[in-house]
Design an enzyme around this catalytic site. Structure first.
Site, mmCIF file in Angstrom:
data_model
loop_
_atom_site.group_PDB
_atom_site.id
_atom_site.type_symbol
_atom_site.label_atom_id
_atom_site.label_comp_id
_atom_site.label_asym_id
_atom_site.label_seq_id
_atom_site.Cartn_x
_atom_site.Cartn_y
_atom_site.Cartn_z
ATOM 1 N N GLU A 107 6.535 8.183 0.850
ATOM 2 C CA GLU A 107 5.539 9.280 1.289
ATOM 3 C C GLU A 107 5.747 9.514 2.696
ATOM 4 O O GLU A 107 5.603 10.655 3.190
ATOM 5 C CB GLU A 107 4.023 8.660 0.929
ATOM 6 N N HIS A 115 1.301 1.066 -8.753
ATOM 7 C CA HIS A 115 1.913 1.323 -9.923
ATOM 8 C C HIS A 115 1.183 2.279 -10.761
ATOM 9 O O HIS A 115 1.890 3.233 -11.185
ATOM 10 C CB HIS A 115 1.905 -0.027 -10.730
ATOM 11 N N ASP A 156 6.320 -0.367 -17.377
ATOM 12 C CA ASP A 156 6.459 -0.781 -16.041
ATOM 13 C C ASP A 156 7.304 -2.288 -16.001
ATOM 14 O O ASP A 156 7.153 -3.007 -16.796
ATOM 15 C CB ASP A 156 5.102 -1.641 -15.525
ATOM 16 N N GLN A 206 8.596 -5.381 -0.077
ATOM 17 C CA GLN A 206 8.563 -5.036 1.312
ATOM 18 C C GLN A 206 9.274 -5.232 2.276
ATOM 19 O O GLN A 206 9.761 -4.649 3.171
ATOM 20 C CB GLN A 206 7.110 -5.224 1.520
ATOM 21 N N GLN A 238 -3.880 9.411 1.583
ATOM 22 C CA GLN A 238 -2.696 8.977 2.314
ATOM 23 C C GLN A 238 -1.677 10.078 2.376
ATOM 24 O O GLN A 238 -1.137 10.321 3.285
ATOM 25 C CB GLN A 238 -2.103 7.816 1.943
ATOM 26 N N ASN A 260 5.842 3.017 -2.289
ATOM 27 C CA ASN A 260 5.162 4.431 -2.477
ATOM 28 C C ASN A 260 4.859 4.904 -1.056
ATOM 29 O O ASN A 260 5.132 6.033 -0.642
ATOM 30 C CB ASN A 260 3.892 4.270 -3.090
#
Ligand code: UDX
Length: 476
Positions: free
Chosen positions: A381, A21, A122, A398, A358, A377
């Site tokens: 990515e 986050h 958020d 997920q 990453q 994320n």
């Protein structure tokens, strides 16, 4: 920390204090700052300490004189380990009993709120405000760090319960298709729902009810900002717009930030120390030969699962770069010893580190695939880097993300609910060799669409500009 003196719009951002986050909301803060918006970034004392220890946030944000960090207590002692997988209930309790009143006092203080233009909260923190609170004198926008597919799934749960499609009736029921989620016909199975949907009594399950209510509440705010793009999730976004029409899809944000920055930068927002030696190791590997393995910032696993992955990776015969966070193994914290039978294979083909840069790793030409927990994320990515995925979702959003990766976008394979060495080895070889061409083709196509969306003329680029204009209008 001194209050900035300029009169441009002033926005308060408040992310959940977790890596996935904070990372994306700091990128968003950087984008707002580049557009001459004054940003106050509110975070907990603990995550501020971790960020300043392990990332370059202070020098990077010092380029924006009107940007400021502000800290708030999460109610736990600084020495508390704050492992979400183990302490979630305790942390939630503490956010409600300590952080919520402090946050409200802050918003009530005329010194702070007199020049505030809007609040960007958020989505998981929507419970910090009550919808009928009239002390918040400025519009509140919700920022969702997860994708549209999982957001829409969670927003559809009340209907699934009403229609009697939930609860799930045991293991034999896991492959039942949930037909009534608009936009996901013939796709979503019970096993693809977030873990908390496996509750046996959904109407009375406190965690399920709490999460559902925070998601529904977040659609009642003035606007919804999402880190996704129209070419990836357009049809699902249209469904979310039926509940929250003022929606800005502005992702992938890390790629949008790269477009907007005039200089090459890495924007590291880590809560852990980065080990860059993995880039040197990658530099010595052949193009497309390495499977990158990382389960994000929250996942924990038992020793059995760790060993199945380890055997599977070594047995696959491929080279692997594996992120083993110090707190990855349940109940352990420290060095993990290489089992004797895996020593040779690990030394020959493996490299393990505690935390990588990453985004850079995924874009490295030596990396040919990504074994991931399917955090949003990480998924974005990987999409931007054009790398196929093997998904081993751990929980939350997920489980939906991995279904979309495999069955909608054809970007790889979903290992969901399996964890054995044969499956790991087989899927690594399927993604890296046997079905490589097919997955690389879709990954390249979607990567191009992602890049187009964040460049001038693209949907996310235009939506971000519209968001900035709308914030500026609010401050007039
Ligand atoms: C969880 C959710 O699953 C995610 O969907 C939600 O939006 C945020 O919370 P997390 O487990 O942290 O997220 O995964 P992910 O969303 O993938 O974020 C992890 C971040 O850490 C990524 O930006 C990744 O680049 C970064 N990371 C991970 C590193 O920089 N180095 C590493 O070694 C591992």
């Amino acid at each position: 920390m001194e209050e900035p003196q300029t009169t441009s719009p002033h926005v308060l951002l408040f992310p959940v204090p977790a890596q996935g986050h904070i990372n994306v909301m700091l990128k968003f803060a950087e984008l707002l700052s580049l557009s001459s918006i004054r940003v106050t970034f509110l975070t907990t004392e603990h995550s501020y300490r971790q960020l300043t220890l392990h990332s370059d946030v202070l020098p990077r944000f010092s380029l924006f004189p009107s940007f400021q960090f502000r800290t708030i207590s999460d109610g736990l002692p600084l020495s508390h380990p704050r492992i979400f997988a183990h302490h979630l209930t305790e942390m939630l309790h503490s956010f409600v009993s300590v952080t919520k009143p402090l946050f409200r006092d802050m918003l009530l203080s005329p010194h702070f709120s007199s020049d505030l233009t809007c609040l960007i909260l958020d989505g998981f923190f929507s419970y910090l405000l009550d919808i009928d609170d009239d002390f918040v004198k400025v519009p509140t926008f919700c920022f969702r760090t997860s994708g549209a597919c999982s957001t829409w799934t969670i927003l559809s749960i009340p209907n699934l319960i009403k229609q009697g499609q939930l609860p799930i009736k045991g293991e034999d029921d896991m492959d039942r298709i949930l037909d009534n989620v608009p936009g996901m016909e013939n796709l979503l199975r019970c096993r693809d729902l977030p873990g908390f949907c496996r509750a046996t009594d959904p109407n009375n399950d406190p965690i399920l009810q709490f999460i559902m209510s925070t998601f529904i509440r977040s659609t009642k705010f003035s606007a919804l900002i999402m880190n996704t793009f129209e070419d990836l999730e357009g049809p699902i976004l249209s469904n979310i717009r039926t509940l929250c029409p003022n929606l800005y899809s502005i992702g992938p944000l890390h790629a949008l930030l790269k477009t907007k920055l005039t200089h090459e930068t890495e924007s590291l927002n880590n809560l852990w120390e980065v080990d860059r030696s993995c880039l040197t190791w990658l530099g010595n590997q052949a193009a497309g030969s390495v499977i990158y393995v990382s389960f994000g910032s929250i996942t924990v696993m038992g020793n059995r699962e760790l060993m199945e992955f380890w055997h599977g990776l070594v047995n696959s015969g491929r080279s692997f770069l594996w992120v083993i966070r110090p707190d990855l193994l349940k109940g352990e914290n420290g060095e993990i010893e290489i089992p004797a039978e895996l020593e040779e294979g690990t030394k020959q083909r493996g490299y393990m580190v505690g935390w990588t840069p990453q985004e850079k790793v995924l874009c490295h030409e030596a990396v040919g695939g990504f074994l991931t927990h399917s955090g949003w994320n990480s998924t974005l990515e990987s999409i931007v880097a054009g790398k196929p995925m093997i998904c081993w979702p751990y929980g939350f959003d997920q489980l939906v993300n991995s279904r979309f990766v495999s069955n909608v976008w054809n970007l790889g394979l979903d290992m969901k609910d399996l964890c054995d060495r044969e499956t790991v080895a087989k899927m690594v070889n399927d993604v890296m060799v046997n079905r490589k061409e097919e997955f690389v083709r879709s990954a390249t196509e979607i990567a191009n669409l992602a890049r187009q969306s964040v460049n001038p003329g693209g949907s996310s680029y235009a939506n971000f500009d519209r968001l900035i204009e709308d914030i500026k209008i609010l401050s007039r």
